[in-house]
Design a protein around this motif. Structure first.
Motif, mmCIF file in Angstrom:
data_model
loop_
_atom_site.group_PDB
_atom_site.id
_atom_site.type_symbol
_atom_site.label_atom_id
_atom_site.label_comp_id
_atom_site.label_asym_id
_atom_site.label_seq_id
_atom_site.Cartn_x
_atom_site.Cartn_y
_atom_site.Cartn_z
ATOM 1 N N TRP A 20 0.827 -1.206 0.000
ATOM 2 C CA TRP A 20 0.000 0.000 0.000
ATOM 3 C C TRP A 20 0.860 1.254 0.000
ATOM 4 C CZ3 TRP A 20 -1.894 -4.001 3.312
ATOM 5 C CH2 TRP A 20 -1.090 -4.235 4.439
ATOM 6 N N ALA A 21 0.265 2.323 -0.511
ATOM 7 C CA ALA A 21 0.953 3.607 -0.570
ATOM 8 C C ALA A 21 0.758 4.424 0.698
ATOM 9 C CB ALA A 21 0.453 4.407 -1.770
ATOM 10 N N GLY A 22 -0.252 4.089 1.460
ATOM 11 C CA GLY A 22 -0.534 4.840 2.678
ATOM 12 C C GLY A 22 -1.515 4.090 3.544
ATOM 13 N N GLY A 23 -1.776 4.655 4.710
ATOM 14 C CA GLY A 23 -2.717 3.990 5.600
ATOM 15 C C GLY A 23 -3.098 4.846 6.783
ATOM 16 N N GLY A 60 5.794 6.109 0.596
ATOM 17 C CA GLY A 60 4.454 6.145 1.176
ATOM 18 C C GLY A 60 4.447 6.662 2.606
ATOM 19 N N ALA A 61 3.261 6.630 3.222
ATOM 20 C CA ALA A 61 3.112 7.173 4.576
ATOM 21 C C ALA A 61 1.974 6.488 5.310
ATOM 22 C CB ALA A 61 2.850 8.672 4.526
ATOM 23 N N ILE A 62 2.157 6.332 6.612
ATOM 24 C CA ILE A 62 1.116 5.804 7.496
ATOM 25 C C ILE A 62 0.791 6.862 8.539
ATOM 26 C CG2 ILE A 62 0.475 4.023 9.146
ATOM 27 C CD1 ILE A 62 0.775 2.931 6.336
ATOM 28 N N ALA A 63 -0.489 7.179 8.695
ATOM 29 C CA ALA A 63 -0.946 8.103 9.725
ATOM 30 C C ALA A 63 -1.383 7.294 10.937
ATOM 31 C CB ALA A 63 -2.106 8.947 9.199
ATOM 32 N N ALA A 64 -0.693 7.481 12.048
ATOM 33 C CA ALA A 64 -0.953 6.706 13.264
ATOM 34 C C ALA A 64 -1.726 7.548 14.267
ATOM 35 C CB ALA A 64 0.356 6.240 13.889
ATOM 36 N N VAL A 116 9.715 5.818 3.766
ATOM 37 C CA VAL A 116 8.366 5.815 4.337
ATOM 38 C C VAL A 116 8.276 6.841 5.463
ATOM 39 C CG1 VAL A 116 6.716 4.412 5.668
ATOM 40 C CG2 VAL A 116 7.893 3.436 3.682
ATOM 41 N N CYS A 117 7.143 7.492 5.583
ATOM 42 C CA CYS A 117 6.921 8.466 6.658
ATOM 43 C C CYS A 117 5.864 7.956 7.628
ATOM 44 C CB CYS A 117 6.467 9.807 6.088
ATOM 45 S SG CYS A 117 7.757 10.702 5.225
ATOM 46 N N LEU A 118 6.109 8.115 8.905
ATOM 47 C CA LEU A 118 5.138 7.826 9.956
ATOM 48 C C LEU A 118 4.596 9.162 10.443
ATOM 49 C CD1 LEU A 118 3.695 5.947 11.924
ATOM 50 C CD2 LEU A 118 5.730 6.014 13.390
ATOM 51 N N LEU A 119 3.303 9.381 10.244
ATOM 52 C CA LEU A 119 2.667 10.655 10.550
ATOM 53 C C LEU A 119 1.873 10.529 11.847
ATOM 54 C CD1 LEU A 119 1.286 11.279 6.937
ATOM 55 C CD2 LEU A 119 3.495 12.018 7.863
ATOM 56 N N GLY A 120 2.263 11.280 12.852
ATOM 57 C CA GLY A 120 1.541 11.247 14.118
ATOM 58 C C GLY A 120 0.321 12.153 14.082
ATOM 59 N N ILE A 121 -0.823 11.624 14.532
ATOM 60 C CA ILE A 121 -2.079 12.376 14.508
ATOM 61 C C ILE A 121 -2.561 12.598 15.935
ATOM 62 C CG2 ILE A 121 -4.446 12.444 13.660
ATOM 63 C CD1 ILE A 121 -2.288 12.444 11.456
ATOM 64 N N ASP A 122 -2.624 13.865 16.331
ATOM 65 C CA ASP A 122 -3.159 14.223 17.654
ATOM 66 C C ASP A 122 -4.416 15.051 17.478
ATOM 67 O OD1 ASP A 122 -3.340 14.906 20.497
ATOM 68 O OD2 ASP A 122 -2.720 16.895 19.814
#
Length: 328
Positions: free
Chosen positions: A216-219, A239-243, A264-270
């Protein structure tokens, strides 16, 4: 002094207790806006607070509930006046500031967002923190350059609140959505929201490899732990995953391989302390990019006096979609 109905959490000899009771208005905390609460919702964090399964509450007594929508009754804040329809999510409500499971709330005007045109207070709470968080995750993926042309996107915890809204929004935007769930019996429900594929969460439960097959390209991940580590290892180059969640735990048994070998980027979501400007963008996008019919399909309603019985179910993964709470 006037009193009003509220779900109150108190410190006990062992843990905490929660009960629907009368709360004294004189005990409300400082704030420049008072709101007649009309609707709230049930999020995972609410379940933790009400059951005492995690030390979410850091002030006692506490009124539970991290989200509300309602009508301003009093205001000394320049942006708000009596009669305004408002939304409030996060900011420590239900944790350090008296929360939303009550007929009345007093908060800072700087915490409030205006109810978007065409959206009802009930719909706003059908979205709630879970749906708001899902939209923040979508916005983060877009900012990172993940588009429908990039390839499939995966959504974990798919049958839950965050997952359900994320699928509905992503599908409407044209993404090929892969839904990961531990409840394969919900496959029809997830495809109805717009998922193209449904996979068993067991596929993401094994020992993570430093790098797996690119899938996958993202998630959007609301699970965390091993699931998130596997997502990262299977994310395509660039790609990137929004956690945004930790239902499976706060650990991350991953390696640097996805980051330094695939970019790959890990995107933190607050969503709790998210700035107002970002909140306003997210709520506008929810008003335009979330199909009201889909929202209705994923929502069921309970009364305030049913919240305590519903709380353990959300922790056990027995709640599908979103729960709105009607405040009497």
């Amino acid at each position: 002094m006037a009193t009003f109905k509220a779900i109150r959490i108190d410190k006990a000899d062992k843990g905490t207790t929660a009960a629907l009771t009368q709360f004294d208005e004189a005990e409300l905390m400082d704030g420049d806006v008072t709101v007649a609460v009309e609707w709230s919702t049930l999020n995972y964090k609410d379940g933790l607070a009400l059951t005492g399964k995690a030390p979410v509450v850091r002030r006692f007594p506490m009124i539970a509930g991290i989200d509300f929508a309602g009508t301003v009754t009093q205001s000394s804040h320049p942006a708000w006046k009596a009669g305004d329809k408002v939304i409030c999510t996060g900011w420590g409500m239900g944790e350090t500031h008296l929360g939303a499971y009550a007929q009345k709330a007093r908060v800072k005007g700087d915490w409030l967002v205006r109810l978007p045109d065409g959206m009802s207070a009930r719909q706003a709470m059908a979205i709630g923190t879970a749906g708001f968080t899902a939209m923040l995750a979508v916005l983060a993926l877009e900012k990172q350059g993940v588009s429908p042309n990039s390839g499939p996107v995966v959504v974990t915890g798919a049958a839950g609140g965050v997952g359900s809204v994320a699928i509905a929004v992503l599908a409407r935007l044209g993404y090929h959505v892969i839904a990961s769930t531990g409840r394969m019996a919900e496959a029809g429900y997830l495809k109805g929201l717009g998922a193209t594929e449904v996979i068993d969460r067991a596929e993401l439960a094994g020992q993570p490899k430093p790098l797996g097959k690119e899938r996958w390209a993202g998630g959007v991940d609301s699970v965390g732990s091993t699931t998130l580590a596997n997502l990262l290892s299977m994310t395509k180059y660039g790609g990137a995953i929004a956690a945004c969640g930790l239902a499976a735990g706060m650990d991350l048994p991953s390696s640097v391989a996805p980051f330094i070998l695939r970019g790959v980027c890990l995107l933190g979501i607050d969503s709790v302390m998210c700035p107002i400007a970002a909140r306003e963008i997210a709520w506008r996008r929810l008003a335009s990019d979330l199909d009201p019919a889909k929202l209705s399909e994923i929502t069921h309603e309970i009364a305030l006096d049913q919240v305590l019985a519903e709380a353990p179910k959300i922790l056990a993964g027995q709640v599908r979609g979103r729960v709105v709470v009607k405040i009497p």
